[in-house]
Design a protein around this motif. Structure first.
Motif, PDB file in Angstrom:
ATOM      1  N   ALA A   9      -3.998   0.426  -2.297  1.00  9.80           N
ATOM      2  CA  ALA A   9      -3.519  -0.888  -1.855  1.00  9.80           C
ATOM      3  C   ALA A   9      -3.756  -1.919  -2.947  1.00  9.80           C
ATOM      4  O   ALA A   9      -4.731  -1.833  -3.704  1.00  9.80           O
ATOM      5  N   GLY A  10      -2.859  -2.901  -3.022  1.00  8.21           N
ATOM      6  CA  GLY A  10      -3.005  -3.950  -4.023  1.00  8.21           C
ATOM      7  C   GLY A  10      -1.713  -4.714  -4.195  1.00  8.21           C
ATOM      8  O   GLY A  10      -0.853  -4.739  -3.300  1.00  8.21           O
ATOM      9  N   ALA A  11      -1.538  -5.309  -5.352  1.00  6.33           N
ATOM     10  CA  ALA A  11      -0.310  -6.046  -5.650  1.00  6.33           C
ATOM     11  C   ALA A  11       0.870  -5.093  -5.691  1.00  6.33           C
ATOM     12  O   ALA A  11       0.761  -3.957  -6.162  1.00  6.33           O
ATOM     13  N   LYS A  12       2.021  -5.559  -5.230  1.00  7.72           N
ATOM     14  CA  LYS A  12       3.208  -4.708  -5.137  1.00  7.72           C
ATOM     15  C   LYS A  12       3.612  -4.136  -6.501  1.00  7.72           C
ATOM     16  O   LYS A  12       4.050  -2.982  -6.587  1.00  7.72           O
ATOM     17  N   LYS A  13       3.445  -4.904  -7.566  1.00 11.07           N
ATOM     18  CA  LYS A  13       3.887  -4.426  -8.880  1.00 11.07           C
ATOM     19  C   LYS A  13       3.090  -3.200  -9.321  1.00 11.07           C
ATOM     20  O   LYS A  13       3.627  -2.334 -10.028  1.00 11.07           O
ATOM     21  N   TYR A  14       1.826  -3.102  -8.901  1.00  7.08           N
ATOM     22  CA  TYR A  14       1.027  -1.923  -9.232  1.00  7.08           C
ATOM     23  C   TYR A  14       1.290  -0.786  -8.249  1.00  7.08           C
ATOM     24  O   TYR A  14       1.426   0.378  -8.648  1.00  7.08           O
ATOM     25  N   VAL A  15       1.375  -1.115  -6.989  1.00  4.54           N
ATOM     26  CA  VAL A  15       1.601  -0.089  -5.965  1.00  4.54           C
ATOM     27  C   VAL A  15       2.961   0.567  -6.150  1.00  4.54           C
ATOM     28  O   VAL A  15       3.113   1.780  -5.954  1.00  4.54           O
ATOM     29  N   ASP A  16       3.956  -0.213  -6.548  1.00  5.56           N
ATOM     30  CA  ASP A  16       5.286   0.367  -6.787  1.00  5.56           C
ATOM     31  C   ASP A  16       5.243   1.412  -7.895  1.00  5.56           C
ATOM     32  O   ASP A  16       5.965   2.419  -7.844  1.00  5.56           O
ATOM     33  N   GLU A  17       4.413   1.189  -8.916  1.00  6.94           N
ATOM     34  CA  GLU A  17       4.275   2.180  -9.983  1.00  6.94           C
ATOM     35  C   GLU A  17       3.657   3.469  -9.439  1.00  6.94           C
ATOM     36  O   GLU A  17       4.075   4.575  -9.799  1.00  6.94           O
TER      37      GLU A  17
ATOM     38  N   ALA B  14       0.851  -1.190   0.000  1.00  5.65           N
ATOM     39  CA  ALA B  14       0.000   0.000   0.000  1.00  5.65           C
ATOM     40  C   ALA B  14       0.883   1.235   0.000  1.00  5.65           C
ATOM     41  O   ALA B  14       2.031   1.196   0.459  1.00  5.65           O
ATOM     42  N   VAL B  15       0.353   2.345  -0.509  1.00  4.10           N
ATOM     43  CA  VAL B  15       1.082   3.607  -0.505  1.00  4.10           C
ATOM     44  C   VAL B  15       0.126   4.734  -0.146  1.00  4.10           C
ATOM     45  O   VAL B  15      -1.002   4.790  -0.641  1.00  4.10           O
ATOM     46  N   GLY B  16       0.570   5.621   0.758  1.00  8.91           N
ATOM     47  CA  GLY B  16      -0.239   6.742   1.185  1.00  8.91           C
ATOM     48  C   GLY B  16      -0.109   7.924   0.249  1.00  8.91           C
ATOM     49  O   GLY B  16       0.916   8.113  -0.416  1.00  8.91           O
ATOM     50  N   THR B  17      -1.160   8.755   0.197  1.00 11.84           N
ATOM     51  CA  THR B  17      -1.166   9.963  -0.627  1.00 11.84           C
ATOM     52  C   THR B  17      -1.740  11.124   0.190  1.00 11.84           C
ATOM     53  O   THR B  17      -2.279  10.936   1.273  1.00 11.84           O
ATOM     54  N   SER B  18      -1.670  12.309  -0.379  1.00 10.12           N
ATOM     55  CA  SER B  18      -2.068  13.515   0.345  1.00 10.12           C
ATOM     56  C   SER B  18      -3.571  13.656   0.512  1.00 10.12           C
ATOM     57  O   SER B  18      -4.031  14.419   1.362  1.00 10.12           O
ATOM     58  N   SER B  19      -4.354  12.956  -0.305  1.00  9.61           N
ATOM     59  CA  SER B  19      -5.825  13.002  -0.211  1.00  9.61           C
ATOM     60  C   SER B  19      -6.382  11.810  -0.963  1.00  9.61           C
ATOM     61  O   SER B  19      -5.661  11.113  -1.690  1.00  9.61           O
ATOM     62  N   GLY B  20      -7.685  11.608  -0.836  1.00  8.07           N
ATOM     63  CA  GLY B  20      -8.311  10.539  -1.605  1.00  8.07           C
ATOM     64  C   GLY B  20      -8.253  10.800  -3.094  1.00  8.07           C
ATOM     65  O   GLY B  20      -8.015   9.882  -3.896  1.00  8.07           O
TER      66      GLY B  20
ATOM     67  N   LEU C 207       3.814   4.472  -6.309  1.00  4.43           N
ATOM     68  CA  LEU C 207       4.850   5.083  -5.470  1.00  4.43           C
ATOM     69  C   LEU C 207       5.861   5.842  -6.320  1.00  4.43           C
ATOM     70  O   LEU C 207       6.308   6.935  -5.942  1.00  4.43           O
ATOM     71  N   GLY C 208       6.207   5.286  -7.473  1.00  8.02           N
ATOM     72  CA  GLY C 208       7.151   5.976  -8.357  1.00  8.02           C
ATOM     73  C   GLY C 208       6.641   7.332  -8.800  1.00  8.02           C
ATOM     74  O   GLY C 208       7.393   8.308  -8.863  1.00  8.02           O
ATOM     75  N   PHE C 209       5.335   7.403  -9.094  1.00  9.27           N
ATOM     76  CA  PHE C 209       4.757   8.693  -9.461  1.00  9.27           C
ATOM     77  C   PHE C 209       4.778   9.648  -8.274  1.00  9.27           C
ATOM     78  O   PHE C 209       5.119  10.826  -8.418  1.00  9.27           O
ATOM     79  N   ILE C 210       4.411   9.151  -7.107  1.00 12.53           N
ATOM     80  CA  ILE C 210       4.384  10.003  -5.915  1.00 12.53           C
ATOM     81  C   ILE C 210       5.783  10.521  -5.601  1.00 12.53           C
ATOM     82  O   ILE C 210       5.965  11.695  -5.247  1.00 12.53           O
ATOM     83  N   ARG C 211       6.775   9.664  -5.761  1.00 17.62           N
ATOM     84  CA  ARG C 211       8.163  10.090  -5.524  1.00 17.62           C
ATOM     85  C   ARG C 211       8.536  11.241  -6.449  1.00 17.62           C
ATOM     86  O   ARG C 211       9.220  12.187  -6.038  1.00 17.62           O
ATOM     87  N   SER C 212       8.072  11.191  -7.693  1.00 24.02           N
ATOM     88  CA  SER C 212       8.434  12.219  -8.672  1.00 24.02           C
ATOM     89  C   SER C 212       7.558  13.457  -8.597  1.00 24.02           C
ATOM     90  O   SER C 212       8.049  14.581  -8.735  1.00 24.02           O
ATOM     91  N   ALA C 213       6.268  13.271  -8.378  1.00 24.88           N
ATOM     92  CA  ALA C 213       5.329  14.392  -8.445  1.00 24.88           C
ATOM     93  C   ALA C 213       5.006  14.996  -7.085  1.00 24.88           C
ATOM     94  O   ALA C 213       4.617  16.159  -7.002  1.00 24.88           O
ATOM     95  N   GLY C 214       5.089  14.215  -6.021  1.00 26.11           N
ATOM     96  CA  GLY C 214       4.973  14.761  -4.684  1.00 26.11           C
ATOM     97  C   GLY C 214       3.616  14.834  -4.006  1.00 26.11           C
ATOM     98  O   GLY C 214       3.499  15.535  -2.992  1.00 26.11           O
ATOM     99  N   PRO C 215       2.562  14.124  -4.461  1.00 25.05           N
ATOM    100  CA  PRO C 215       1.293  14.157  -3.704  1.00 25.05           C
ATOM    101  C   PRO C 215       1.361  13.220  -2.496  1.00 25.05           C
ATOM    102  O   PRO C 215       0.582  12.279  -2.364  1.00 25.05           O
TER     103      PRO C 215
ATOM    104  N   LEU D  71      -5.863  10.063  -8.706  1.00 22.76           N
ATOM    105  CA  LEU D  71      -5.020  10.654  -9.744  1.00 22.76           C
ATOM    106  C   LEU D  71      -3.706   9.887  -9.889  1.00 22.76           C
ATOM    107  O   LEU D  71      -3.285   9.557 -11.006  1.00 22.76           O
ATOM    108  N   SER D  72      -3.053   9.590  -8.766  1.00 24.54           N
ATOM    109  CA  SER D  72      -1.760   8.903  -8.808  1.00 24.54           C
ATOM    110  C   SER D  72      -1.893   7.530  -9.450  1.00 24.54           C
ATOM    111  O   SER D  72      -1.020   7.097 -10.218  1.00 24.54           O
ATOM    112  N   THR D  73      -2.971   6.831  -9.146  1.00 23.50           N
ATOM    113  CA  THR D  73      -3.207   5.519  -9.748  1.00 23.50           C
ATOM    114  C   THR D  73      -3.341   5.639 -11.257  1.00 23.50           C
ATOM    115  O   THR D  73      -2.741   4.863 -12.019  1.00 23.50           O
TER     116      THR D  73
END
Length: 402
Positions: A232-240, A90-96, A242-250, A101-103
């Protein structure tokens, strides 16, 4: 028993019940040995050497780098949500909305197609139709309970199916397993917004969903204190994602994650209490002469009642109803309340009341509102934990006592 004991030696929470996971999962202690989860308020982390810094940034060594995407408090929250939902990651974000959007940004590209329930939060519709469309991602909206429409809605480039169940605000209940089968047969992913039920009442992954999305702002917090979201879900999707969140910052704030950790400790107790109050209020409204129709899956008259019994353990705290009349009559009921809070949030211990057509779904076109069943006489109530007699009396101020 041998296999169970082996797992227990590796993970003392293996096989633990939801209440235990909600309190214990994901917790790690620092060298100080704190009992409650620690709140790490730091933007960055210090490395022992240049080599360690390089390895951490490259992902070759576990550990914290920068709190935009690695923070111990946020990580505890993510691991707890994953445990509760039965997810690999699972990966947390700044809002629902940031979670949605991140997904989409992480898993879709120009030319892809989203197939979405027509009965979703108004801002989700705006995100899909106004903003994602700018980047070549198109969306088709279908009747959430018409599976012929679902089947017809798929195209060769459908990559994501998105639903809320129960939906906001009409409490439509969608057969997750059936929709998952349709989705996977066409090579797409199914994302379920589990905000109304939470893992205390519904487990979409067990029913075939690929991803679960939450506005943690709602029931996960439970007291209307702060914003956050989670995927939350399979790691292969959640990692993607997370990669966006790391770059974009939400990113999810550590303080908000700490609040959510505390909220999760009472999640099941609160959800059961919300459900009891909501059912009692729905039954009372259902018999009121000034009420045209009540939307709540806990009522046997609700078209999705039997399905809700099958895939939920209770019916949640949100209901909607249409008063007899139009906007004037709906606003009269809302304005007459003295206990309920007139606010668009939900999932709070405090009961909230709102007019969806002019607030949560106010940015939709008249045609979109009509398609989604958002009429001028519709009122949404997110039932809190106050005394049910007081809540009935509060609505009776505008509806009239009978």
């Amino acid at each position: 028993m041998e296999n169970y004991d082996e797992h227990l030696a590796e993970d003392p929470l293996f096989g633990a019940a939801l209440d235990t996971l909600a309190i214990r999962a994901g917790q790690s202690r620092s060298h100080e040995g704190e009992h409650s989860e620690a709140l790490f308020l730091t933007s960055s982390y210090v490395f022992a050497s240049a080599q360690e810094a390089a390895d951490r940034f490259a992902g070759n060594q576990p550990g914290n780098v920068y709190s935009r995407y690695t923070n111990p408090t946020v990580r505890m929250f993510e691991e707890r949500i994953a445990a509760l939902e039965g997810a690999e990651s699972a990966v947390g974000t700044s809002s629902g909305m940031a979670a949605i959007l991140s997904t989409c940004i992480a898993l879709l590209q120009s030319g892809d197609h989203i197939l979405c329930s027509r009965s979703v939060f108004g801002t989700t519709t705006v995100l899909f139709t106004k903003y994602l469309q700018k980047f070549g991602v198109t969306t088709t909206f279908v009747n959430p309970t018409n599976y012929t429409e679902w089947e017809a809605g798929f195209t060769a480039n459908t990559k994501l199916v998105f639903v809320e169940t129960p939906s906001n605000p009409l409490c439509d209940v969608i057969d997750i397993q059936r929709l998952a089968d349709l989705t996977h047969a066409r090579g797409a992913l199914l994302a379920v917004d589990n905000c109304f039920c939470t893992p205390a009442l519904q487990k979409p992954l067990e029913l075939g969903a690929d991803l679960i999305i939450h506005s943690a702002t709602k029931y996960i917090d439970g007291q209307g204190r702060c914003l956050g979201g989670v995927v939350a879900g399979a790691k292969k999707y959640v990692d993607e994602v997370l990669g966006f969140i790391r770059s974009a910052g939400p990113s999810l704030s550590p303080f908000n994650a700490w609040i959510f950790l505390k909220g999760l400790e009472t999640l099941r107790l609160r959800m059961e209490a919300h459900s009891r109050n909501a059912l009692a209020l729905a039954q009372w409204l259902n018999g009121h002469p000034k009420v045209e129709k009540v939307f709540y899956a806990g009522l046997p008259s609700h078209v999705g009642h039997e399905l809700a019994v099958k895939q939920q353990s209770a019916f949640g705290g949100v209901l909607s109803f249409r008063v007899k009349g139009g906007r004037d009559e709906a606003w009269k009921v809302i304005d007459a309340t003295r206990i309920m809070s007139l606010t668009a949030n939900l999932g709070d211990t405090k009961t909230t009341i709102v007019h969806p057509a002019t607030t949560t779904h106010g940015r939709l076109s008249p045609e979109q509102k009509a398609d989604a069943g958002i009429t001028e006489n519709l009122i949404r109530v997110a039932v809190g934990l106050e005394d049910i007699g007081d809540l009935k009396a509060d609505l009776a101020r505008g509806l009239g006592i009978y």
